[in-house]
Motif scaffolding. Structure first.
Motif, PDB file in Angstrom:
ATOM      1  N   VAL A   1       1.225   7.592   1.236  1.00 41.12           N
ATOM      2  CA  VAL A   1       0.306   8.443   1.387  1.00 41.12           C
ATOM      3  C   VAL A   1      -0.558   8.527   0.151  1.00 41.12           C
ATOM      4  O   VAL A   1       0.067   8.246  -1.104  1.00 41.12           O
ATOM      5  CB  VAL A   1       1.220  10.061   1.560  1.00 41.12           C
ATOM      6  CG1 VAL A   1       0.097  11.160   1.467  1.00 41.12           C
ATOM      7  CG2 VAL A   1       1.998   9.806   2.839  1.00 41.12           C
ATOM      8  N   VAL A   2      -1.789   8.944   0.196  1.00 46.86           N
ATOM      9  CA  VAL A   2      -2.674   9.040  -1.069  1.00 46.86           C
ATOM     10  C   VAL A   2      -3.058  10.385  -1.108  1.00 46.86           C
ATOM     11  O   VAL A   2      -3.817  10.903   0.009  1.00 46.86           O
ATOM     12  CB  VAL A   2      -3.846   7.972  -0.995  1.00 46.86           C
ATOM     13  CG1 VAL A   2      -4.556   8.196  -2.080  1.00 46.86           C
ATOM     14  CG2 VAL A   2      -3.244   6.640  -0.658  1.00 46.86           C
ATOM     15  N   GLU A   3      -2.947  11.251  -2.200  1.00 47.11           N
ATOM     16  CA  GLU A   3      -3.188  12.463  -2.187  1.00 47.11           C
ATOM     17  C   GLU A   3      -4.513  12.594  -3.125  1.00 47.11           C
ATOM     18  O   GLU A   3      -4.546  11.946  -4.348  1.00 47.11           O
ATOM     19  CB  GLU A   3      -1.900  13.309  -2.880  1.00 47.11           C
ATOM     20  CG  GLU A   3      -0.817  13.235  -2.041  1.00 47.11           C
ATOM     21  CD  GLU A   3       0.426  14.124  -2.535  1.00 47.11           C
ATOM     22  OE1 GLU A   3       0.157  14.234  -3.866  1.00 47.11           O
ATOM     23  OE2 GLU A   3       1.407  14.302  -2.115  1.00 47.11           O
ATOM     24  N   GLU A   4      -5.399  13.343  -2.520  1.00 48.61           N
ATOM     25  CA  GLU A   4      -6.641  13.346  -3.328  1.00 48.61           C
ATOM     26  C   GLU A   4      -6.416  14.683  -4.229  1.00 48.61           C
ATOM     27  O   GLU A   4      -6.453  14.851  -5.554  1.00 48.61           O
ATOM     28  CB  GLU A   4      -7.835  13.680  -2.435  1.00 48.61           C
ATOM     29  CG  GLU A   4      -9.036  13.747  -3.392  1.00 48.61           C
ATOM     30  CD  GLU A   4     -10.238  14.006  -2.421  1.00 48.61           C
ATOM     31  OE1 GLU A   4     -11.360  14.325  -2.859  1.00 48.61           O
ATOM     32  OE2 GLU A   4     -10.179  13.554  -1.062  1.00 48.61           O
TER      33      GLU A   4
ATOM     34  N   ARG B   1       0.847  -1.247  -0.017  1.00 44.90           N
ATOM     35  CA  ARG B   1       0.026   0.058   0.027  1.00 44.90           C
ATOM     36  C   ARG B   1       0.909   1.219  -0.003  1.00 44.90           C
ATOM     37  O   ARG B   1       2.018   1.442   0.642  1.00 44.90           O
ATOM     38  CB  ARG B   1      -0.864   0.067   1.276  1.00 44.90           C
ATOM     39  CG  ARG B   1      -1.857   1.163   1.273  1.00 44.90           C
ATOM     40  CD  ARG B   1      -2.677   1.163   2.398  1.00 44.90           C
ATOM     41  NE  ARG B   1      -3.222  -0.121   2.689  1.00 44.90           N
ATOM     42  CZ  ARG B   1      -4.099  -0.354   3.751  1.00 44.90           C
ATOM     43  NH1 ARG B   1      -3.864   0.206   5.010  1.00 44.90           N
ATOM     44  NH2 ARG B   1      -4.781  -1.538   3.661  1.00 44.90           N
ATOM     45  N   PRO B   2       0.471   2.336  -0.770  1.00 44.50           N
ATOM     46  CA  PRO B   2       1.447   3.243  -0.771  1.00 44.50           C
ATOM     47  C   PRO B   2       1.419   3.964   0.583  1.00 44.50           C
ATOM     48  O   PRO B   2       0.293   4.068   1.383  1.00 44.50           O
ATOM     49  CB  PRO B   2       0.392   4.366  -1.705  1.00 44.50           C
ATOM     50  CG  PRO B   2      -0.515   3.846  -1.766  1.00 44.50           C
ATOM     51  CD  PRO B   2      -0.650   2.387  -1.797  1.00 44.50           C
TER      52      PRO B   2
END
Length: 81
Positions: free
Chosen positions: A48-51, A45-46
């Motif tokens: 950080v996920v940036e929206e 899983r990454p």
């Protein structure tokens, strides 16, 4: 003196215990595979996920991408420039 009497149920109880033990080991193995699957999903899983990125210039975004690094399956870190 007489020897102690042998039980006629001994072979059946031994067989019953062996079958139950093998069934338990089988399901413990399935549970281990399930936990391993969850663990590999969490590892890949990454971080950080940036929206959406707000107040960042395009130049800063490119420099962040250039300095990113990745870790392969063997645990070796490789830098991508």
């Amino acid at each position: 003196t007489r020897p102690p009497p042998t039980s006629t149920l001994f072979p059946y109880t031994t067989l019953f215990r062996s079958v139950i033990g093998s069934i338990q080991l089988f399901f413990i193995g399935l549970l281990g595979e399930y936990i391993l699957n969850i663990n590999t999903r969490v590892i890949h899983r990454p971080l950080v996920v940036e929206e959406k990125r707000i107040n960042f210039d395009r130049d800063e975004t490119i420099s962040v991408k250039e300095e990113s690094s990745s870790i392969d399956e063997e645990g070796n870190e490789s830098r991508q420039e």
